[in-house]
Design a protein around this motif. Structure first.
Motif, short mmCIF file in Angstrom:
data_model
loop_
_atom_site.label_atom_id
_atom_site.label_comp_id
_atom_site.label_asym_id
_atom_site.label_seq_id
_atom_site.Cartn_x
_atom_site.Cartn_y
_atom_site.Cartn_z
N GLU A 69 -39.23 47.18 -30.32
CA GLU A 69 -39.37 48.49 -30.94
C GLU A 69 -38.02 49.18 -31.13
O GLU A 69 -37.79 49.86 -32.13
CB GLU A 69 -40.28 49.37 -30.07
N ALA A 70 -37.11 48.98 -30.18
CA ALA A 70 -35.79 49.60 -30.30
C ALA A 70 -35.04 49.04 -31.50
O ALA A 70 -34.39 49.78 -32.25
CB ALA A 70 -35.00 49.39 -29.02
N ASP A 71 -35.14 47.72 -31.69
CA ASP A 71 -34.47 47.10 -32.84
C ASP A 71 -35.08 47.57 -34.16
O ASP A 71 -34.37 47.77 -35.15
CB ASP A 71 -34.55 45.58 -32.74
N VAL A 72 -36.41 47.73 -34.17
CA VAL A 72 -37.07 48.20 -35.39
C VAL A 72 -36.62 49.61 -35.73
O VAL A 72 -36.33 49.93 -36.89
CB VAL A 72 -38.60 48.13 -35.23
N ARG A 73 -36.52 50.48 -34.71
CA ARG A 73 -36.08 51.85 -34.96
C ARG A 73 -34.64 51.89 -35.47
O ARG A 73 -34.31 52.63 -36.40
CB ARG A 73 -36.21 52.68 -33.68
N MET A 74 -33.77 51.06 -34.88
CA MET A 74 -32.38 51.04 -35.32
C MET A 74 -32.27 50.54 -36.76
O MET A 74 -31.46 51.04 -37.55
CB MET A 74 -31.55 50.14 -34.40
N SER A 75 -33.12 49.57 -37.12
CA SER A 75 -33.10 49.06 -38.49
C SER A 75 -33.54 50.14 -39.47
O SER A 75 -32.96 50.30 -40.55
CB SER A 75 -34.01 47.84 -38.61
N GLU A 76 -34.56 50.90 -39.08
CA GLU A 76 -35.03 51.98 -39.96
C GLU A 76 -33.99 53.08 -40.08
O GLU A 76 -33.80 53.66 -41.17
CB GLU A 76 -36.35 52.53 -39.43
N GLN A 77 -33.31 53.38 -38.97
CA GLN A 77 -32.27 54.41 -39.02
C GLN A 77 -31.12 53.99 -39.93
O GLN A 77 -30.53 54.82 -40.63
CB GLN A 77 -31.76 54.69 -37.61
N HIS A 101 -31.70 54.80 -43.43
CA HIS A 101 -31.57 56.22 -43.77
C HIS A 101 -30.15 56.57 -44.19
O HIS A 101 -29.91 57.67 -44.71
CB HIS A 101 -31.99 57.09 -42.57
#
Length: 595
Positions: A67-75, A78
Motif C-alpha cells: 500500500e505504501a508503494d501504491v500511494r507513493m506511485s500515485e503521489q 500528481h
C-alpha cells in the motif's frame, strides 16, 4: 541441438499460515554456438554465443502490492498537476508512449507513458507504477538518434546506486544504466528536441546531455538500440493507420542476428579454428569493410590465375608495360622448372628468399605478381601463403587482389563440360575479379553469356572486367586488379570461413579436378615449316576421342623455330583443341576455325 536449463523448488512453505504453497518449476531453452580461436603463437581458446529461445515468453509478471508503494506511485503522478514546481522541476512535455529497459537478461522493453521535467524524468508503467529519475541521482546521459531525426532516439542513463531501491528489480543491471526510447513522429519526440534539450542545457544541476555517434556506443548499448529498433520496425503501423504502436509481443529473439552470425561460422568451421586476427571481422557486424594493411607490410601479392589459353601471361605483360612502378615489381610463377604443376614449397621458398634479399639490400619490391600454373586451385596458392612456416612472411607480405583470366573459347572441353578447376579459379571469397580475354567484342555471344552466368552463380560478388586483346582499357579496372586490400575485405574473409574451413592454416583439401591433365614435352631437332606445322595442329582436332576423360590432347604451347626465317624462336603461347573449336595463335595472329 536445443539445450534446456531447469530449476524446480518443491513444497514451498507458507510462513504466515503454515502448510505448503506448492511448487515452482522454471525452465529455459537455448541454443549455443562455440568456435575455437587460435593465436599466431599456437595458443587455443574458444568463443561462445547463445540465444535463449524462450526469451520472448514472459519470465515474470510483477505489480505493486504494498500500500505504501501504491500511494507513493500515485503521489508521483500528481507531479503533473503541480504548477509551482516539484522535486523534478516543471513538466516540459505531456504524457506520451515510450519504452524503458535495462541491459539485464531479465529486462525486456516495457511500454509506458513518459514525461520530461526540467530537473528529471517521470515514467509511468501500468504495473510497475511510477518511476522517477531525478537529475541528482543521474551521473551521465548519452543521446543517440540513430543517425537521423526520423529514427528512434535512445537515452542511455547512468544512475547512482542510491536509485536502486526505487527501481523495479527487472530494471537493475550490473552497469547501473537504463535505456529510454523516444519514438519518432510523437509529440514527446518533437518536444524533446525543441524544449527539453534547451531547458536541460540551462539547468542548475550541471548535467549535460552527450550526443554520441554509432562508433562511440559500447557493444551493450549497440545491442540495446538494435533490439529496440527491431521492435519499433515490427510495431510500426501500416500506411493510413493512426496507431503509433501495436501492443503485441516482441517476436524477435534478443541477440538473434549476432547468434545466427556466430552459428553460421561455428557450424561451418566445425573442429577447425578461426584466426584471432579475424575474430572481430568475422563476428562483429560493425567491423570496417576494409582491413588496411599494417604499416610494416611491405610486399603486396597480386595473384593472376587462368587456364591454358586464358592469356594471363599477356595480361601480366600489359600490366608491367602500363605501370610506372613496375620496375620495382617481380613476376613469379610458382611451378617447378619444366613442369606446369603448382609447387607450394617452391612458392614458400621464393617468399622467404624475397624477404631475405630485402633485408640485405635497399631495393625493396613493392609488389609481386604471381602467375598461377594452368589447372591450379587458387585456394591452394592462398593456403601456401597463409600457412607459411616463417612468421616474417605473415607480418611483411599481404595478398592484395586475386584475379582470374577466362577465355570462353578455351573454357569448355565438349559442349558445356568445363575444363578442370575453371570455376575453382573464380571461387567466392578468394577471387575479386574475373577478366574476360575472349569474345569481348561480342557481348551478346551465347558462349560469353553462358560463361558469365556460370561464374556469377558461383561467385555473386566478383567484378567482371573486359580485356580486349588482353589489354585492360579502363583505369578503374586496373585499380581493381592492383588493389592492395580487396582480399581482406570483411565479406571475403567471412565467405572463406563459411566455404573453406581451415583455410588459414592450410588444412582445407581442395580436391582434384574432374579430369586429370598431364603435361608432355616434345623436342624437335631442326626448324619446322610454319604452314605444315599449322596444318598438323589442325589435324589434331580429328584425333579427339568421343570420351573426354582419357587420351585426348587439349592444349599446345611452347617455342618453335620455323625454317626460312631470319628471326629466332617464336613463342607459341597457346593452341586449344576441343570438340567445339580449334583456337590458337602465333605471333598474335589469331587463327580460329569452327569445325
Amino acid at each position: 541441438m536445443v539445450k534446456t536449463a531447469s530449476m524446480m523448488v518443491h513444497d514451498i512453505p507458507d510462513l504466515q499460515c503454515g502448510g505448503n504453497l506448492g511448487s515452482v518449476v522454471f525452465s529455459e531453452s537455448f541454443l549455443e554456438a562455440s568456435v575455437y580461436i587460435q593465436q599466431r603463437d599456437g595458443a587455443l581458446s574458444s568463443d561462445s554465443c547463445f540465444t535463449v529461445l524462450t526469451s520472448s515468453v514472459p519470465r515474470h509478471v510483477c505489480w505493486l502490492v504494498d500500500e505504501a508503494d501504491v500511494r507513493m506511485s500515485e503521489q508521483a503522478q500528481h507531479l503533473l498537476k503541480e504548477e509551482d514546481g516539484t522535486c523534478l522541476g516543471i513538466p516540459l512535455t505531456v504524457r506520451d508512449s515510450a519504452y524503458m529497459f535495462s541491459n539485464s537478461l531479465l529486462s525486456t522493453p516495457e511500454e509506458g507513458k513518459l514525461v520530461f521535467f526540467s530537473e528529471g524524468i517521470l515514467f509511468v508503467h501500468p504495473r510497475h507504477g511510477s518511476i522517477t529519475l531525478s537529475m541528482s541521482h543521474i551521473n551521465t546521459i548519452k543521446l543517440y538518434n540513430g543517425g537521423s531525426l526520423s529514427d528512434v532516439s535512445m537515452l542511455f542513463i547512468k544512475y547512482q546506486t542510491s536509485l536502486l531501491p526505487h527501481l523495479p528489480f527487472l530494471l537493475h543491471s550490473a552497469d547501473f544504466s537504463l535505456a529510454i526510447a523516444v519514438l519518432p513522429r510523437t509529440k514527446s519526440y518533437k518536444s524533446f528536441y525543441s524544449q527539453v534539450l534547451p531547458a536541460w542545457r540551462k539547468s542548475d544541476s550541471g548535467l549535460r546531455v552527450q550526443h554520441v555517434l554509432n562508433d562511440q556506443l559500447s557493444p551493450e548499448h549497440k545491442s540495446m538500440y538494435f533490439r529496440l529498433l527491431k521492435l519499433h520496425e515490427i510495431h510500426t503501423p501500416v500506411a493510413n493507420s493512426h496507431r503509433t504502436v501495436l501492443k503485441t509481443a516482441y517476436p524477435q529473439l534478443p541477440e538473434q542476428d549476432r547468434f545466427l552470425q556466430h552459428f553460421a561460422i561455428s557450424s561451418s568451421v566445425g573442429e577447425e579454428s578461426v584466426c584471432s586476427d579475424h575474430l572481430s571481422t568475422v563476428f562483429s557486424n560493425t567491423a570496417p569493410e576494409n582491413i588496411k594493411p599494417e604499416s610494416k607490410i611491405k610486399v603486396v601479392l597480386t595473384i593472376i590465375a587462368g587456364l591454358p589459353g586464358s592469356h594471363k601471361e599477356n595480361l601480366c605483360d600489359f600490366l608491367m608495360e602500363v605501370n610506372q612502378n613496375s620496375a620495382r615489381w617481380e613476376v613469379f610463377c610458382p611451378a617447378l622448372e619444366g613442369s606446369e604443376e603448382f609447387s607450394a614449397s617452391h612458392l614458400q621458398r621464393f617468399l622467404s628468399s624475397l624477404l631475405t634479399k630485402q633485408r640485405e639490400t635497399d631495393l625493396n619490391s613493392t609488389r609481386v605478381v604471381l602467375l598461377i600454373p594452368g589447372y591450379t586451385d587458387v585456394l591452394d596458392v592462398i593456403q601456401a601463403i597463409t600457412a607459411h612456416p616463417d612468421p616474417q612472411v605473415h607480418s611483411q607480405v599481404t595478398v592484395g587482389a586475386v584475379s582470374a583470366c577466362v577465355n570462353p573459347l578455351t573454357s569448355f572441353i565438349k559442349h558445356r563440360l568445363l575444363f578442370p578447376k575453371l570455376l575453382e579459379q573464380c571461387s567466392q571469397g578468394v577471387v575479386s575479379n574475373v577478366i574476360f580475354t575472349g569474345l569481348t567484342t561480342e557481348q551478346k555471344h551465347p558462349l560469353l553469356k553462358h560463361m558469365q552466368q556460370l561464374i556469377r552463380a558461383s561467385n555473386p560478388s566478383t567484378a567482371f572486367i573486359s580485356a580486349e586483346k588482353w589489354a585492360v582499357r579502363r583505369t578503374e579496372d586496373i585499380r581493381l586488379i592492383l588493389n592492395d586490400s580487396s582480399f581482406s575485405q570483411t565479406r571475403m574473409i567471412n565467405a572463406r570461413y563459411l566455404l573453406y574451413p581451415g583455410w588459414w592454416e592450410g588444412r582445407f583439401v581442395s580436391g582434384s579436378g574432374s579430369l586429370s591433365m598431364s603435361p608432355h614435352c616434345i623436342e624437335f631437332s631442326r626448324p619446322l615449316e610454319k604452314a605444315l606445322f599449322l596444318q598438323r595442329c589442325k589435324a589434331l582436332k580429328s584425333s579427339l576421342k568421343p570420351s573426354s576423360f582419357t587420351g585426348n590432347i587439349y592444349h599446345i604451347s611452347g617455342k618453335v623455330l620455323f625454317s626460312g626465317r631470319a628471326v629466332g624462336l617464336h613463342n607459341l603461347p597457346q593452341i586449344c583443341l576441343n570438340m567445339n573449336f580449334f583456337y590458337g595463335f602465333i605471333q598474335r595472329d589469331i587463327v580460329t576455325n569452327q569445325l
